[in-house]
Design a protein around this motif. Sequence first.
Motif, PDB file in Angstrom:
ATOM      1  N   GLN A  80       0.834  -1.209   0.000  1.00 26.21           N
ATOM      2  CA  GLN A  80       0.000   0.000   0.000  1.00 26.21           C
ATOM      3  C   GLN A  80       0.865   1.254   0.000  1.00 26.21           C
ATOM      4  N   GLU A 130       1.605   4.441  -2.790  1.00 26.81           N
ATOM      5  CA  GLU A 130       1.474   5.866  -2.466  1.00 26.81           C
ATOM      6  C   GLU A 130       2.700   6.656  -2.950  1.00 26.81           C
ATOM      7  N   ALA A 159       2.074   7.253  -6.711  1.00 29.72           N
ATOM      8  CA  ALA A 159       0.731   7.735  -7.094  1.00 29.72           C
ATOM      9  C   ALA A 159       0.827   9.124  -7.719  1.00 29.72           C
TER      10      ALA A 159
END
Length: 314
Positions: free
Chosen positions: A307, A311, A314
């Motif tokens: 995760q 990020e 992103a």
Amino acid sequence: MCDTQRSGAVATNASSGSGGQPAGGSSTLPRRQLGRYLRDWRTQAGLTIAEAAKLMEWGASTLQRLEKGQADRIRTIDIHELCRIYGIPDALAEGLTGLAQQAAVKSWWHAYGDLIPENFDIYVGLEASAHRLRSYQSELVLGLLQTADYARALNQLGFPEDSVDELDRRVALRMQRQALITRRHSPAEIDVVLHESVLHRVVGDAKVMAAQLRHLADSSTRSNVTLRVLPFAAGVPLGVSTGPFTVLEFGTGSTGQPVEPPVVYAEGFTGDLYLERRVDVRRYDRAHECLQRHALDIQSSRHLLRQVAKEYVA
């Protein structure tokens, strides 16, 4: 807070049993490391113990005790002569001579540049012989799990005057060390607790961090790698900061007894601490167990790594 039986300083340079003498004999880490290096270089030179001992005008048992770290008395003149016979480079020979001069203690503070040259890496030889490593990392990714780009970014900061070739050499050596856990035959087991802050401390850039976290997640799928993330929400489980540490174990012999006693390694800015006393090792064992209990489970840790990696890009 977990009970780690905190009772003052962890160790001193001669921390041991009564009268300041090492408990359980004098086969200690500096001497074992010296013996390990000498054995490896003798093998590279194509000499048997008997052949090398004859060149030294020794009995084979004398050299065997030296290689096992069991020699009661070590003369630097003998180490110089062995280095000459084996063709050991001068820089390495200087480090081995420094090891020979270390006192027989069960807890050892290796100050950089004190008898042993700063660029002589004691820990690497120790790590290469380990069968199991349990580690807590609160600042950086464990070296055995670093990507080349992550390692390069750290070395660029740590050794800003290095040439490109020197930097490449450092990174290549770091990558070679990882064969310990990736080799097909008897890979070492590692059990790592990684503080969540490591995931957010940028080393290199976002691209480097994303690749590093994906690498951690992928590595955690290996059967010999256990990785848990200690989240910020866990607070301070030990009630005190231990700093990063690694407990190294070296397997057992045919009798079921440890080949060598386990060692705690705690890296410092001006030197490294090595602990062998059972009471010290056990305290770090309990600390690692406590941190494990407060960390995320393996699946949740892997999910968090992936995760956070997303990020970054992103």
